[in-house]
Scaffold this active site. Structure first.
Site, PDB file in Angstrom:
ATOM      1  N   HIS A 268      -1.014  -2.032 -17.770  1.00  0.00           N
ATOM      2  CA  HIS A 268      -1.295  -1.277 -19.215  1.00  0.00           C
ATOM      3  C   HIS A 268      -2.628  -1.663 -19.478  1.00  0.00           C
ATOM      4  O   HIS A 268      -3.615  -1.715 -18.671  1.00  0.00           O
ATOM      5  CB  HIS A 268      -0.328  -1.675 -20.234  1.00  0.00           C
ATOM      6  N   HIS A 307      -1.984   7.165 -13.355  1.00  0.00           N
ATOM      7  CA  HIS A 307      -1.311   7.119 -14.937  1.00  0.00           C
ATOM      8  C   HIS A 307       0.018   7.945 -14.975  1.00  0.00           C
ATOM      9  O   HIS A 307       0.316   8.926 -14.170  1.00  0.00           O
ATOM     10  CB  HIS A 307      -2.586   7.952 -15.486  1.00  0.00           C
ATOM     11  N   ASP A 363      -9.285   2.689 -17.395  1.00  0.00           N
ATOM     12  CA  ASP A 363      -9.946   1.365 -17.217  1.00  0.00           C
ATOM     13  C   ASP A 363     -10.820   1.293 -16.061  1.00  0.00           C
ATOM     14  O   ASP A 363     -11.228   0.163 -15.848  1.00  0.00           O
ATOM     15  CB  ASP A 363      -8.491   0.682 -16.792  1.00  0.00           C
TER      16      ASP A 363
HETATM   17  N1  CMC Z   1      -2.858   2.265  -6.330  1.00  0.00           N
HETATM   18  C1  CMC Z   1      -1.839   2.777  -5.161  1.00  0.00           C
HETATM   19  N2  CMC Z   1      -0.948   3.480  -5.289  1.00  0.00           N
HETATM   20  C2  CMC Z   1      -0.324   3.883  -6.465  1.00  0.00           C
HETATM   21  C3  CMC Z   1      -1.180   3.537  -7.690  1.00  0.00           C
HETATM   22  C4  CMC Z   1      -2.535   2.785  -7.579  1.00  0.00           C
HETATM   23  N3  CMC Z   1      -3.053   2.447  -8.726  1.00  0.00           N
HETATM   24  N4  CMC Z   1      -0.490   4.136  -8.724  1.00  0.00           N
HETATM   25  C5  CMC Z   1       0.445   4.522  -8.237  1.00  0.00           C
HETATM   26  N5  CMC Z   1       0.675   4.384  -6.963  1.00  0.00           N
HETATM   27  C6  CMC Z   1       1.616   5.289  -6.125  1.00  0.00           C
HETATM   28  C7  CMC Z   1       2.971   4.451  -5.966  1.00  0.00           C
HETATM   29  O1  CMC Z   1       2.804   3.315  -5.030  1.00  0.00           O
HETATM   30  C8  CMC Z   1       3.801   5.602  -5.869  1.00  0.00           C
HETATM   31  O2  CMC Z   1       3.803   5.786  -4.485  1.00  0.00           O
HETATM   32  P1  CMC Z   1       5.274   5.900  -3.710  1.00  0.00           P
HETATM   33  O3  CMC Z   1       5.716   7.233  -4.026  1.00  0.00           O
HETATM   34  O4  CMC Z   1       4.652   5.912  -2.185  1.00  0.00           O
HETATM   35  O5  CMC Z   1       6.153   4.721  -3.943  1.00  0.00           O
HETATM   36  C9  CMC Z   1       3.415   6.660  -6.604  1.00  0.00           C
HETATM   37  O6  CMC Z   1       1.871   6.597  -6.582  1.00  0.00           O
HETATM   38  C10 CMC Z   1       3.867   6.728  -8.018  1.00  0.00           C
HETATM   39  O7  CMC Z   1       3.775   5.703  -8.564  1.00  0.00           O
HETATM   40  P2  CMC Z   1       4.498   4.921  -9.896  1.00  0.00           P
HETATM   41  O8  CMC Z   1       4.146   3.638 -10.012  1.00  0.00           O
HETATM   42  O9  CMC Z   1       5.881   5.464  -9.790  1.00  0.00           O
HETATM   43  O10 CMC Z   1       3.649   5.718 -11.281  1.00  0.00           O
HETATM   44  P3  CMC Z   1       3.862   5.319 -12.605  1.00  0.00           P
HETATM   45  O11 CMC Z   1       3.880   6.592 -13.334  1.00  0.00           O
HETATM   46  O12 CMC Z   1       5.262   4.588 -12.713  1.00  0.00           O
HETATM   47  O13 CMC Z   1       2.884   4.055 -12.864  1.00  0.00           O
HETATM   48  C11 CMC Z   1       0.754   3.410 -13.576  1.00  0.00           C
HETATM   49  C12 CMC Z   1       1.675   4.466 -13.568  1.00  0.00           C
HETATM   50  C13 CMC Z   1      -0.470   3.316 -14.417  1.00  0.00           C
HETATM   51  C14 CMC Z   1       1.456   2.127 -13.998  1.00  0.00           C
HETATM   52  C15 CMC Z   1       0.470   3.083 -12.100  1.00  0.00           C
HETATM   53  O14 CMC Z   1      -0.273   4.257 -11.660  1.00  0.00           O
HETATM   54  C16 CMC Z   1      -0.628   1.790 -11.821  1.00  0.00           C
HETATM   55  O15 CMC Z   1      -0.036   0.725 -11.600  1.00  0.00           O
HETATM   56  N6  CMC Z   1      -1.942   2.046 -11.753  1.00  0.00           N
HETATM   57  C17 CMC Z   1      -2.765   0.669 -11.621  1.00  0.00           C
HETATM   58  C18 CMC Z   1      -2.707  -0.046 -13.139  1.00  0.00           C
HETATM   59  C19 CMC Z   1      -3.567   0.768 -14.065  1.00  0.00           C
HETATM   60  O16 CMC Z   1      -4.727   1.147 -13.709  1.00  0.00           O
HETATM   61  N7  CMC Z   1      -3.114   0.875 -15.256  1.00  0.00           N
HETATM   62  C20 CMC Z   1      -3.967   1.349 -16.318  1.00  0.00           C
HETATM   63  C21 CMC Z   1      -3.168   2.464 -16.868  1.00  0.00           C
HETATM   64  S1  CMC Z   1      -4.475   3.701 -17.746  1.00  0.00           S
HETATM   65  C22 CMC Z   1      -4.314   2.489 -19.341  1.00  0.00           C
HETATM   66  C23 CMC Z   1      -3.461   2.505 -19.898  1.00  0.00           C
HETATM   67  O17 CMC Z   1      -3.093   3.464 -21.056  1.00  0.00           O
HETATM   68  O18 CMC Z   1      -2.445   1.414 -20.020  1.00  0.00           O
END
Ligand code: CMC
Length: 429
Positions: A268, A307, A363
């Site tokens: 986050h 996201h 971010d």
């Molecule tokens: N790098 C590589 N792969 C990713 C990433 C990433 N940053 N984000 C998502 N994926 C992949 C993930 O591995 C999954 O692939 P697969 O279907 O092969 O397993 C697919 O994309 C869907 O990901 P998810 O984890 O199910 O998506 P989510 O909606 O649960 O997670 C997130 C959203 C923001 C937690 C995630 O994208 C992430 O961890 N990003 C990196 C951390 C980050 O930048 N966070 C800041 C968010 S914006 C500020 C805020 O409001 O907090």
């Protein structure tokens, strides 16, 4: 048959049901009538991470993740970032309308005159270890503020609610700056109420021996814009924590400490700190393809990408990218920006990211600007996010308290543990 309904046939029983659909949503509680027998609890939905569950009705922030749109109270984020100030945006979020000139002056005055913290809070801060992470200090100190304002427990009293709102918006930068000064071993710099909200924050962070601190207007404005961009983002993890704790009728300091604790996590608000560490680890543009390979095998995440809601370019990231150039004119170029831009270019052409609709989020570039402002260490990044998010948390908390539909947050579970067992005395195990 009315069209704003959903017909469901339960194949376990052959029975049919008709549920009303309002705003594209059915009420989860309406599913409870769908039972296989009298001792059946009724149908539930399983939704870890609440990916498809609306927990409230809200009039504060609108996001269209597919189109990359973000609006506060109907106003596009781009217009607010260009024309508004952080405190005016805070007013908009909390009161629902843009203020008149007189209303804004009163609002700014009220917040400005709550910036000082009780001397015992300062002493309390002294108790943290010399290298305490400022976000840990921020979370704990915001919680501790509840003991200084016991009337904050009167959450049904609008006067008390407004006082705590002024205090929290006003004191967040003071607590944040004091946490930073503690970490680096500098004496605390007290608020200067002649300066703007953001100018005063820079003063409390960076004043050294000068009698009067003069913030650089470009950096002051850039930071104000960054605060605007972070001010609210509907039902994200920390806001859900704010609402969840607030739904138990805890005071707003305790609820906001919980929200800030959620924000601390690397998935986050801690992501901006992780982005900087990642860019430093990559080090050179030549090392990017090897890093992308590791991301694609799920060995590491590309921090600052992806996201839950945006499946398009995060509009906040676009604005931050522009702000970066203005900041660099004053501070000099942060070389990490070149690695970040190249990383973005390569990622956006790569099938892995295209298929999953992974774009830069807020971010990805914010940390580079903070760092370019030459003084903010990475540990302060989530704290800066928390200052910006404070009005949003408070607006959501206030809305929750006035919402007649809201009850204490209490999700259900699907129990997967053991059935009833007999206790075995330790001597017999
Ligand atoms: N790098 C590589 N792969 C990713 C990433 C990433 N940053 N984000 C998502 N994926 C992949 C993930 O591995 C999954 O692939 P697969 O279907 O092969 O397993 C697919 O994309 C869907 O990901 P998810 O984890 O199910 O998506 P989510 O909606 O649960 O997670 C997130 C959203 C923001 C937690 C995630 O994208 C992430 O961890 N990003 C990196 C951390 C980050 O930048 N966070 C800041 C968010 S914006 C500020 C805020 O409001 O907090």
């Amino acid at each position: 048959m009315p069209t704003n309904t959903l017909s469901i046939t339960d194949n376990r029983t052959g029975k049919s049901y008709e549920l009303p659909v309002t705003d594209g949503t059915i009420k989860a509680a309406d599913l409870r009538q769908i039972k296989t027998g009298d001792d059946d609890f009724g149908l539930m939905t399983y939704d870890p991470g609440f990916t498809n569950t609306a927990s409230c009705r809200s009039a504060i922030t609108f996001i269209d993740g597919d189109a990359g749109i973000l609006r506060y109270r109907g106003y596009p984020i781009e217009q607010l970032a260009e024309q508004s100030t952080f405190l005016e945006t805070a007013y908009l979020l909390l009161r629902g309308e843009l203020p008149s000139k007189a209303e804004l002056e009163r609002w700014v005055h009220d917040i400005t005159h709550h910036t000082i913290i009780h001397e015992n809070v300062r002493k309390f801060l002294d108790g943290f270890r010399y290298d305490a992470h400022p976000m840990g200090v921020f979370v704990s100190t915001v919680a501790a503020l509840s003991t200084f304002y016991p009337e904050a427990k009167r959450i049904d009293d609008e006067g008390s609610r407004q006082s705590q709102i002024f205090r929290l918006i006003a004191k967040s930068p003071t607590v944040a700056a004091f946490a930073y000064r503690h970490m680096i071993g500098m004496p605390y710099a007290y608020p200067d109420n002649e300066l703007s909200y953001t100018g005063n924050f820079l003063n409390m962070m960076f004043r050294a021996t000068e009698v009067r601190y003069k913030p650089d207007p470009v950096l002051e404005r850039a930071l104000d814009v960054l605060f605007i961009l972070h001010a609210d983002h509907e039902q994200n993890c920390s806001t859900s924590a704010m609402r969840g704790v607030g739904s138990a009728h805890s005071d707003p300091y305790s609820a906001m400490a919980a929200a800030a604790a959620a924000l601390y996590g690397p998935l986050h608000g801690g992501a901006n700190e992780e982005v900087l560490r990642m860019l430093r680890e990559i080090g050179t543009a030549q090392a990017i393809p090897a890093f992308i390979k590791r991301v694609k095998t799920h060995e590491v995440r590309l921090m600052g990408f992806g996201h839950r809601v945006y499946k398009n370019y995060d509009p906040r990231a676009k604005i931050i990218k522009q702000t970066a150039d203005e900041v660099f004119e004053v501070t000099g170029r942060n070389p990490l920006i070149d690695i970040a831009r190249e990383l973005e270019r390569i990622a956006l052409e790569d099938d892995y990211f295209v298929e999953r609709k992974l774009y830069p989020n807020v971010d990805f570039y914010s940390g580079i600007i903070y760092e370019a402002m030459r003084f903010f260490p990475v540990e302060m990044f989530p704290v800066l996010f928390a200052i910006g998010r404070t009005p949003g948390w408070l607006a959501q908390w206030h809305e929750l308290l006035l919402d007649k539909d809201q009850r204490i947050a209490r999700p259900r579970q699907i129990y997967t543990g053991a059935g009833e067992r007999r206790y075995v005395p330790i001597t017999a195990r």
